[in-house]
Write a protein that holds these residues in place. Structure first.
Motif, PDB file in Angstrom:
ATOM      1  N   ASP A  15       0.840  -1.207   0.000  1.00 42.60           N
ATOM      2  CA  ASP A  15       0.000   0.000   0.000  1.00 42.60           C
ATOM      3  C   ASP A  15       0.875   1.257   0.000  1.00 42.60           C
ATOM      4  N   GLU A  16       2.010   1.208   0.707  1.00 46.92           N
ATOM      5  CA  GLU A  16       2.926   2.342   0.726  1.00 46.92           C
ATOM      6  C   GLU A  16       3.495   2.610  -0.668  1.00 46.92           C
ATOM      7  N   GLN A  17       3.793   1.546  -1.418  1.00 45.16           N
ATOM      8  CA  GLN A  17       4.297   1.728  -2.775  1.00 45.16           C
ATOM      9  C   GLN A  17       3.218   2.303  -3.693  1.00 45.16           C
ATOM     10  N   LYS A  18       1.988   1.881  -3.513  1.00 48.13           N
ATOM     11  CA  LYS A  18       0.893   2.452  -4.304  1.00 48.13           C
ATOM     12  C   LYS A  18       0.723   3.933  -3.989  1.00 48.13           C
ATOM     13  N   LYS A  19       0.861   4.286  -2.707  1.00 47.36           N
ATOM     14  CA  LYS A  19       0.770   5.693  -2.307  1.00 47.36           C
ATOM     15  C   LYS A  19       1.928   6.488  -2.915  1.00 47.36           C
ATOM     16  N   LEU A  20       3.112   5.900  -2.926  1.00 42.35           N
ATOM     17  CA  LEU A  20       4.270   6.556  -3.539  1.00 42.35           C
ATOM     18  C   LEU A  20       4.019   6.809  -5.021  1.00 42.35           C
ATOM     19  N   MET A  40      -4.771   8.516 -16.418  1.00 39.47           N
ATOM     20  CA  MET A  40      -3.779   7.519 -16.824  1.00 39.47           C
ATOM     21  C   MET A  40      -3.873   6.325 -15.888  1.00 39.47           C
ATOM     22  N   SER A  41      -3.146   5.267 -16.237  1.00 37.85           N
ATOM     23  CA  SER A  41      -3.103   4.113 -15.344  1.00 37.85           C
ATOM     24  C   SER A  41      -1.677   3.599 -15.210  1.00 37.85           C
ATOM     25  N   VAL A  42      -1.441   2.941 -14.077  1.00 38.35           N
ATOM     26  CA  VAL A  42      -0.195   2.225 -13.817  1.00 38.35           C
ATOM     27  C   VAL A  42      -0.583   0.815 -13.438  1.00 38.35           C
ATOM     28  N   THR A  43       0.027  -0.153 -14.113  1.00 36.35           N
ATOM     29  CA  THR A  43      -0.205  -1.558 -13.781  1.00 36.35           C
ATOM     30  C   THR A  43       1.115  -2.169 -13.345  1.00 36.35           C
ATOM     31  N   MET A  44       1.121  -2.683 -12.131  1.00 37.03           N
ATOM     32  CA  MET A  44       2.301  -3.345 -11.592  1.00 37.03           C
ATOM     33  C   MET A  44       2.198  -4.835 -11.919  1.00 37.03           C
ATOM     34  N   VAL A  45       3.261  -5.361 -12.518  1.00 33.31           N
ATOM     35  CA  VAL A  45       3.281  -6.750 -12.971  1.00 33.31           C
ATOM     36  C   VAL A  45       4.574  -7.415 -12.519  1.00 33.31           C
ATOM     37  N   ASN A  46       4.699  -8.711 -12.833  1.00 31.20           N
ATOM     38  CA  ASN A  46       5.946  -9.417 -12.562  1.00 31.20           C
ATOM     39  C   ASN A  46       6.749  -9.560 -13.860  1.00 31.20           C
ATOM     40  N   ASN A  47       7.932 -10.150 -13.778  1.00 31.88           N
ATOM     41  CA  ASN A  47       8.787 -10.269 -14.960  1.00 31.88           C
ATOM     42  C   ASN A  47       8.147 -11.075 -16.080  1.00 31.88           C
ATOM     43  N   ASP A  48       7.456 -12.165 -15.741  1.00 26.09           N
ATOM     44  CA  ASP A  48       6.829 -12.987 -16.790  1.00 26.09           C
ATOM     45  C   ASP A  48       5.817 -12.174 -17.597  1.00 26.09           C
ATOM     46  N   ARG A  49       5.001 -11.403 -16.907  1.00 26.32           N
ATOM     47  CA  ARG A  49       3.961 -10.622 -17.598  1.00 26.32           C
ATOM     48  C   ARG A  49       4.561  -9.497 -18.437  1.00 26.32           C
ATOM     49  N   HIS A 113      20.532   1.512  -4.310  1.00 27.10           N
ATOM     50  CA  HIS A 113      19.672   2.530  -3.728  1.00 27.10           C
ATOM     51  C   HIS A 113      18.344   1.899  -3.319  1.00 27.10           C
ATOM     52  N   SER A 114      17.462   2.700  -2.756  1.00 29.44           N
ATOM     53  CA  SER A 114      16.227   2.154  -2.195  1.00 29.44           C
ATOM     54  C   SER A 114      15.264   1.679  -3.281  1.00 29.44           C
ATOM     55  N   VAL A 115      14.405   0.770  -2.885  1.00 30.30           N
ATOM     56  CA  VAL A 115      13.340   0.299  -3.773  1.00 30.30           C
ATOM     57  C   VAL A 115      12.418   1.466  -4.126  1.00 30.30           C
ATOM     58  N   ASP A 116      12.147   2.338  -3.156  1.00 30.49           N
ATOM     59  CA  ASP A 116      11.311   3.512  -3.436  1.00 30.49           C
ATOM     60  C   ASP A 116      11.931   4.387  -4.517  1.00 30.49           C
ATOM     61  N   ARG A 117      13.238   4.592  -4.460  1.00 35.24           N
ATOM     62  CA  ARG A 117      13.917   5.413  -5.468  1.00 35.24           C
ATOM     63  C   ARG A 117      13.776   4.774  -6.846  1.00 35.24           C
ATOM     64  N   GLU A 118      13.969   3.473  -6.927  1.00 35.75           N
ATOM     65  CA  GLU A 118      13.880   2.785  -8.229  1.00 35.75           C
ATOM     66  C   GLU A 118      12.451   2.804  -8.756  1.00 35.75           C
ATOM     67  N   LEU A 119      11.487   2.562  -7.875  1.00 34.02           N
ATOM     68  CA  LEU A 119      10.090   2.609  -8.288  1.00 34.02           C
ATOM     69  C   LEU A 119       9.739   4.008  -8.771  1.00 34.02           C
ATOM     70  N   GLY A 120      10.117   5.021  -8.017  1.00 33.07           N
ATOM     71  CA  GLY A 120       9.856   6.404  -8.426  1.00 33.07           C
ATOM     72  C   GLY A 120      10.508   6.734  -9.750  1.00 33.07           C
TER      73      GLY A 120
END
Length: 159
Positions: A15-20, A40-49, A113-120
């Motif tokens: 949920d924190e990542q979605k908020k970010l 717009m939309s953002v869809t979070m997926v895994n490597n296979d998808r 670096h942090s996962v948040d930084r990479e996601l951002g």
């Protein structure tokens, strides 16, 4: 901005990542002067998808970190006469971003670096593509990457 976030990772995205995602996109939208009623939309997926998407739409059969699908504006094809006020009220859908949470984690670890930084970073990168920025030519790359860095730094996601 009207943002839809979809999680196709079976709960790998917190949920924190979605908020970010929401907060950094709102921040980036203000930075480039996007209308409030942009969609717009953002869809979070895994490597296979994301590998399937990359293969099917780009012809590259490997996982990648982010893919953006901008919606082309074909308003000229169907002219509609409206006042400026009416036009300003119509939401504009700029497209969709797909991000691999697996790549977010892998690349954050690799880059130290942090996962948040990479996601951002990946979210802002995809967002800028949806808004017409590109990095195919060196001068375009400089413009896009300088803006990307500014947004991330000003938001607080420094390397």
């Amino acid at each position: 901005m009207d943002l839809e976030i979809y999680d196709e990772t079976n709960g790998q995205v917190t949920d924190e990542q979605k908020k970010l995602i929401k907060n950094v996109l709102d921040f980036a939208a203000k930075e480039i002067g996007l209308k409030d009623n942009t969609e717009m939309s953002v869809t979070m997926v895994n490597n296979d998808r994301i590998q399937e998407i990359n293969r099917d739409y780009r012809g590259v059969d490997r996982a990648t970190d982010v893919i953006s699908f901008a919606i082309e504006d074909n308003a000229d094809d169907f002219p509609v006469v409206m006042s400026d006020e009416m036009l300003a009220e119509i939401p504009e859908n700029i497209g969709d971003i797909f991000v691999s949470i697996d790549k977010v984690n892998e690349q954050a670890d690799f880059l130290g670096h942090s996962v948040d930084r990479e996601l951002g970073f990946l979210i802002v990168h995809g967002f800028l593509h949806l808004n017409g920025y590109d990095h195919m030519e060196p001068e375009d790359e400089k413009v896009m990457f300088d803006l990307q860095r500014k947004i991330l730094n000003d938001y607080g996601l420094k390397k």
